[in-house]
Design a protein around this motif. Structure first.
Motif, PDB file in Angstrom:
ATOM      1  N   ASP A 134       0.848  -1.253   0.005  1.00  0.00           N
ATOM      2  CA  ASP A 134       0.091   0.093   0.114  1.00  0.00           C
ATOM      3  C   ASP A 134       0.912   1.236   0.039  1.00  0.00           C
ATOM      4  O   ASP A 134       0.506   2.362  -0.804  1.00  0.00           O
ATOM      5  CB  ASP A 134      -0.972   0.190   1.169  1.00  0.00           C
ATOM      6  N   ARG A 189       0.828   4.113  -2.787  1.00  0.00           N
ATOM      7  CA  ARG A 189       0.686   5.620  -2.380  1.00  0.00           C
ATOM      8  C   ARG A 189       1.846   6.439  -2.876  1.00  0.00           C
ATOM      9  O   ARG A 189       1.811   7.398  -3.383  1.00  0.00           O
ATOM     10  CB  ARG A 189       0.466   5.546  -1.038  1.00  0.00           C
ATOM     11  N   ARG A 192      -2.946  -2.087  -6.920  1.00  0.00           N
ATOM     12  CA  ARG A 192      -3.255  -1.124  -5.782  1.00  0.00           C
ATOM     13  C   ARG A 192      -3.452   0.449  -6.233  1.00  0.00           C
ATOM     14  O   ARG A 192      -3.968   1.048  -5.867  1.00  0.00           O
ATOM     15  CB  ARG A 192      -2.690  -1.422  -4.731  1.00  0.00           C
ATOM     16  N   MET A 212      -6.029   3.170  -6.233  1.00  0.00           N
ATOM     17  CA  MET A 212      -5.879   4.518  -5.507  1.00  0.00           C
ATOM     18  C   MET A 212      -5.955   5.677  -6.513  1.00  0.00           C
ATOM     19  O   MET A 212      -6.536   6.706  -5.917  1.00  0.00           O
ATOM     20  CB  MET A 212      -4.419   4.506  -4.934  1.00  0.00           C
ATOM     21  N   GLU A 255      -9.476   6.759  -6.654  1.00  0.00           N
ATOM     22  CA  GLU A 255     -10.348   7.259  -5.743  1.00  0.00           C
ATOM     23  C   GLU A 255     -10.772   8.756  -5.705  1.00  0.00           C
ATOM     24  O   GLU A 255      -9.788   9.483  -6.155  1.00  0.00           O
ATOM     25  CB  GLU A 255      -9.628   6.964  -4.330  1.00  0.00           C
TER      26      GLU A 255
END
Ligand code: 6PG
Length: 243
Positions: free
Chosen positions: A18, A22, A51, A55, A58
């Motif tokens: 994660d 990010r 992932r 993200m 989002e």
């Protein structure tokens, strides 16, 4: 320590997958907003970047990203229909592009039908049209950012061990028929990937630790060891892969 090759490249070791996602999402946003014109990204397939793509979809990220000033290309894809579970094009449509306000004109998937060699040449023509020349110059990157993963057999994009595409020095896109993967693939070649401001390798999970160590030492047997960039290569890895 120039960062143009995998050995001298900087490594950023983060807590988990994660945190890797990010970090890369924030990097892409910063670079896209900083770009004065069109921002060109070559996207990686496989599971590691899923992932990241989720993200980017989002709302609090998507509303800040300059989607329609960004051109999204593919680093490789399996030569399968988009609705195949193995299609990077299909994976990116589901995880990212169907969820953000981007024009389909800004998304450039690789062809997935017909003759693979002709499809590779057609995609190369798309890249050359965006680049504005059929000849790469080392003072004018084709991509701002190239995202790459790393397979346990040392492949990256679809540059697989023992394949003729590893010797390709002229074409920007070529087919590859890996002897240890189920599908014919199309892939950016080494010269196309090298024409970049940044190459980011995303590597997560303990199963990648051994190949990550070999590639970071420049083991010539590993296709990923031969990746270069006219700009900077960076390893964005989690602790399990870096162990
Ligand atoms: O289409 C692909 O499969 C990718 O472009 C490929 O190069 C991938 O990055 C590696 O195979 C790692 O895959 P994982 O992230 O699933 O481990």
């Amino acid at each position: 320590m120039n960062g143009h090759d995998v050995v001298s490249a900087k490594a950023i070791v983060l807590a988990d997958s994660d945190a890797v996602a990010r970090h890369v999402a924030d990097f892409l946003l910063t670079e896209a907003l900083r770009a004065t014109g069109v921002f060109r990204v070559a996207l990686s397939g496989g599971s590691t970047p899923k992932r990241l793509y989720a993200m980017m979809a989002e709302p609090d990220y998507a509303e800040r990203f300059p989607w329609n000033r960004t051109e999204f290309f593919f680093g490789d894809d399996r030569f399968v229909p988009e609705d195949s579970p193995d299609s990077n094009r299909g994976m990116l449509r589901k995880t990212l592009f169907s969820r953000v306000a981007i024009s389909t004109q800004n998304i450039h998937p690789m062809p997935d039908q017909g003759d693979p060699d002709e499809a590779a040449r057609a995609y190369e023509a798309v890249l050359q049209a965006h680049y504005g020349s059929p000849v790469l110059r080392n003072d004018k990157p084709l991509f701002d950012v190239v995202l790459l993963g790393l397979g346990e057999n040392g492949h990256t994009a679809s540059l697989f061990p023992r394949q003729p595409v590893l010797e390709e020095k002229t074409r920007w896109v070529a087919p590859c028929v890996p002897d240890d993967a189920p599908h014919t693939r199309l892939t950016l070649t080494y010269p196309a990937i090298a024409s970049s401001r940044y190459v980011l390798f995303l590597v997560t999970g303990a199963p990648k630790a051994a190949v990550y160590t070999r590639v970071r030492k420049g083991d010539p047997v590993e296709p990923a060891s031969h990746i270069t960039s006219d700009g900077q290569i960076e390893w964005i890895v989690d602790k399990d892969a870096a162990a």
